[in-house]
Design a protein around this motif. Structure first.
Motif, PDB file in Angstrom:
ATOM      1  N   GLY A 174       9.580  45.151  13.838  1.00 21.44           N
ATOM      2  CA  GLY A 174      10.492  45.512  14.910  1.00 21.44           C
ATOM      3  C   GLY A 174      11.666  46.272  14.315  1.00 21.44           C
ATOM      4  O   GLY A 174      11.807  46.372  13.096  1.00 21.44           O
ATOM      5  N   LEU A 175      12.509  46.801  15.163  1.00 19.55           N
ATOM      6  CA  LEU A 175      13.639  47.592  14.720  1.00 19.55           C
ATOM      7  C   LEU A 175      14.963  46.911  15.036  1.00 19.55           C
ATOM      8  O   LEU A 175      15.117  46.297  16.088  1.00 19.55           O
ATOM      9  N   VAL A 176      15.903  47.054  14.106  1.00 20.95           N
ATOM     10  CA  VAL A 176      17.308  46.784  14.393  1.00 20.95           C
ATOM     11  C   VAL A 176      17.915  48.167  14.596  1.00 20.95           C
ATOM     12  O   VAL A 176      18.147  48.909  13.639  1.00 20.95           O
ATOM     13  N   ALA A 177      18.118  48.539  15.840  1.00 21.17           N
ATOM     14  CA  ALA A 177      18.524  49.905  16.176  1.00 21.17           C
ATOM     15  C   ALA A 177      20.046  50.009  16.199  1.00 21.17           C
ATOM     16  O   ALA A 177      20.733  49.109  16.681  1.00 21.17           O
ATOM     17  N   GLU A 178      20.550  51.128  15.694  1.00 24.43           N
ATOM     18  CA  GLU A 178      21.979  51.258  15.435  1.00 24.43           C
ATOM     19  C   GLU A 178      22.694  52.169  16.427  1.00 24.43           C
ATOM     20  O   GLU A 178      22.117  53.126  16.937  1.00 24.43           O
ATOM     21  N   ILE A 179      23.956  51.849  16.656  1.00 20.95           N
ATOM     22  CA  ILE A 179      24.828  52.693  17.467  1.00 20.95           C
ATOM     23  C   ILE A 179      26.059  53.054  16.643  1.00 20.95           C
ATOM     24  O   ILE A 179      26.759  52.175  16.138  1.00 20.95           O
ATOM     25  N   LYS A 180      26.298  54.351  16.502  1.00 25.86           N
ATOM     26  CA  LYS A 180      27.488  54.846  15.822  1.00 25.86           C
ATOM     27  C   LYS A 180      27.741  56.272  16.290  1.00 25.86           C
ATOM     28  O   LYS A 180      26.825  56.960  16.740  1.00 25.86           O
ATOM     29  N   GLU A 181      28.987  56.701  16.188  1.00 21.68           N
ATOM     30  CA  GLU A 181      29.355  58.050  16.593  1.00 21.68           C
ATOM     31  C   GLU A 181      29.061  59.069  15.491  1.00 21.68           C
ATOM     32  O   GLU A 181      28.684  60.208  15.779  1.00 21.68           O
ATOM     33  N   ARG A 182      29.252  58.655  14.249  1.00 15.15           N
ATOM     34  CA  ARG A 182      29.069  59.564  13.118  1.00 15.15           C
ATOM     35  C   ARG A 182      28.897  58.734  11.852  1.00 15.15           C
ATOM     36  O   ARG A 182      29.043  57.522  11.872  1.00 15.15           O
ATOM     37  N   SER A 183      28.585  59.405  10.733  1.00 20.99           N
ATOM     38  CA  SER A 183      28.484  58.713   9.453  1.00 20.99           C
ATOM     39  C   SER A 183      28.822  59.686   8.335  1.00 20.99           C
ATOM     40  O   SER A 183      28.718  60.907   8.505  1.00 20.99           O
ATOM     41  N   PRO A 184      29.226  59.171   7.157  1.00 28.10           N
ATOM     42  CA  PRO A 184      29.541  60.057   6.034  1.00 28.10           C
ATOM     43  C   PRO A 184      28.360  60.906   5.581  1.00 28.10           C
ATOM     44  O   PRO A 184      28.552  62.037   5.130  1.00 28.10           O
ATOM     45  N   SER A 185      27.151  60.395   5.686  1.00 27.87           N
ATOM     46  CA  SER A 185      25.983  61.131   5.189  1.00 27.87           C
ATOM     47  C   SER A 185      25.373  62.072   6.216  1.00 27.87           C
ATOM     48  O   SER A 185      24.756  63.073   5.853  1.00 27.87           O
ATOM     49  N   GLN A 186      25.538  61.758   7.518  1.00 28.71           N
ATOM     50  CA  GLN A 186      24.880  62.537   8.558  1.00 28.71           C
ATOM     51  C   GLN A 186      25.836  63.360   9.410  1.00 28.71           C
ATOM     52  O   GLN A 186      25.404  64.273  10.121  1.00 28.71           O
ATOM     53  N   GLY A 187      27.127  63.061   9.363  1.00 29.09           N
ATOM     54  CA  GLY A 187      28.068  63.729  10.249  1.00 29.09           C
ATOM     55  C   GLY A 187      27.977  63.161  11.648  1.00 29.09           C
ATOM     56  O   GLY A 187      27.582  62.003  11.849  1.00 29.09           O
ATOM     57  N   ALA A 188      28.324  63.974  12.656  1.00 27.41           N
ATOM     58  CA  ALA A 188      28.360  63.507  14.042  1.00 27.41           C
ATOM     59  C   ALA A 188      26.949  63.316  14.596  1.00 27.41           C
ATOM     60  O   ALA A 188      26.051  64.129  14.356  1.00 27.41           O
ATOM     61  N   MET A 189      26.741  62.228  15.323  1.00 26.33           N
ATOM     62  CA  MET A 189      25.496  62.008  16.030  1.00 26.33           C
ATOM     63  C   MET A 189      25.473  62.871  17.298  1.00 26.33           C
ATOM     64  O   MET A 189      26.516  63.299  17.793  1.00 26.33           O
ATOM     65  N   ARG A 190      24.309  63.103  17.845  1.00 25.08           N
ATOM     66  CA  ARG A 190      24.214  63.836  19.102  1.00 25.08           C
ATOM     67  C   ARG A 190      24.862  63.022  20.209  1.00 25.08           C
ATOM     68  O   ARG A 190      24.576  61.844  20.385  1.00 25.08           O
ATOM     69  N   ARG A 191      25.745  63.675  20.980  1.00 25.07           N
ATOM     70  CA  ARG A 191      26.494  62.985  22.014  1.00 25.07           C
ATOM     71  C   ARG A 191      25.584  62.273  23.011  1.00 25.07           C
ATOM     72  O   ARG A 191      25.815  61.119  23.372  1.00 25.07           O
ATOM     73  N   GLU A 192      24.518  62.950  23.441  1.00 22.85           N
ATOM     74  CA  GLU A 192      23.631  62.348  24.434  1.00 22.85           C
ATOM     75  C   GLU A 192      22.907  61.128  23.877  1.00 22.85           C
ATOM     76  O   GLU A 192      22.631  60.168  24.607  1.00 22.85           O
ATOM     77  N   ASN A 193      22.612  61.163  22.570  1.00 20.75           N
ATOM     78  CA  ASN A 193      21.956  60.008  21.955  1.00 20.75           C
ATOM     79  C   ASN A 193      22.880  58.803  21.907  1.00 20.75           C
ATOM     80  O   ASN A 193      22.467  57.674  22.190  1.00 20.75           O
ATOM     81  N   VAL A 194      24.132  59.037  21.544  1.00 22.44           N
ATOM     82  CA  VAL A 194      25.107  57.945  21.494  1.00 22.44           C
ATOM     83  C   VAL A 194      25.291  57.342  22.883  1.00 22.44           C
ATOM     84  O   VAL A 194      25.290  56.121  23.057  1.00 22.44           O
ATOM     85  N   ASP A 195      25.433  58.204  23.888  1.00 22.17           N
ATOM     86  CA  ASP A 195      25.696  57.730  25.247  1.00 22.17           C
ATOM     87  C   ASP A 195      24.534  56.931  25.816  1.00 22.17           C
ATOM     88  O   ASP A 195      24.735  55.989  26.593  1.00 22.17           O
ATOM     89  N   ARG A 196      23.311  57.286  25.432  1.00 31.71           N
ATOM     90  CA  ARG A 196      22.129  56.637  26.015  1.00 31.71           C
ATOM     91  C   ARG A 196      21.559  55.528  25.141  1.00 31.71           C
ATOM     92  O   ARG A 196      20.609  54.853  25.544  1.00 31.71           O
TER      93      ARG A 196
END
Length: 246
Positions: free
Chosen positions: A53-75
């Motif tokens: 199974g997955l432990v799925a994560e929520i974050k706005e951004r990260s040092p390695s990836q930068g900003a997450m896609r806005r629609e992905n964060v919202d949903r």
């Protein structure tokens, strides 16, 4: 010769500042009063034990990836709630580097039927009390951040509050330092000893040409063979759709 600053060094300066500001804004006594209104704990261990199974994560951004896609964060929260594969939700609560907060965790927890993990760079009791007060079911403790006695102390407090603990390790020495009664172990392929400059370079290269994340070492997952037989095992970071398909 001076050792170059790692990304973890940089993050911890900001984490300590954020905790100091939070404790001024909301003293520990106030946080403790909130414990009486915290929702009942849901077991992370029981959610993960049945199998994959997955432990799925929520974050706005990260040092390695930068900003997450806005629609992905919202949903994300709604998608994770609907997914049968997602067993638990991990919420980053660091503001400076991940754009999140403990209040965001409380909001996710209010709309989720699944255990919620507070993922942060936890180093003090205030953060543990805060996690439970705002509805976390479990916390992350990082063996590369804490000494053995610190892990034991924070683990004891977490268990007293009803929280479960996911211990994050990167090598055999860290695995050995985890309290023997621990039940949930994570092996993280993320390389926190990487310099901040290297993180930035890897992020830029990935954004420019889809380059594979160079801040991870997937070979670390072999450490899973050295975990106790009773351990619930979590593979952290570095696995994407392409890795699974391959």
């Amino acid at each position: 010769m001076k050792t170059s600053e790692t990304i973890l060094d940089r993050v911890m300066v900001d984490v300590r500042r954020e905790v100091a500001e939070a404790s001024q804004r909301r003293p520990l006594a106030e946080v403790k009063r909130r414990l009486a209104d915290a929702p009942p704990v849901r077991s992370l261990k029981d959610a993960l034990r049945p199998g994959f199974g997955l432990v799925a994560e929520i974050k706005e951004r990260s040092p390695s990836q930068g900003a997450m896609r806005r629609e992905n964060v919202d949903r994300a929260a709604a998608a994770y709630e609907a997914s049968p594969v997602v067993r638990a939700v991990s919420v980053l609560t660091n503001a400076t580097h991940f754009g999140m907060s403990i209040e965001r965790l409380a909001g996710v927890r209010a709309g989720s039927s699944k255990p919620v993990l507070r993922k942060d760079f936890i180093f003090c009791e205030y953060q543990v009390y805060e996690a439970r007060a705002f509805g976390a079911d479990a916390i992350l403790l990082m063996a590369n951040l804490l000494e053995g006695h610190e892990m034991r102390s924070l683990y004891g407090l977490a268990r007293d509050l009803g929280l479960e603990v996911l211990f994050e390790c990167h090598d055999l020495e860290q695995v050995a330092a985890v309290p023997p009664e621990a039940e949930i172990y994570g092996i993280n392929s993320r390389t926190f000893s990487t310099s901040g400059a290297a993180y930035a370079s890897a992020r830029e290269a990935r954004a420019a040409g889809g380059q594979k994340d160079l801040t991870t070492d997937l070979g670390r997952f072999e450490l899973g063979r050295h975990l106790p037989a009773h351990a619930v095992k979590v593979a952290e970071s570095g696995v994407g759709v392409g890795d699974v398909a391959a």
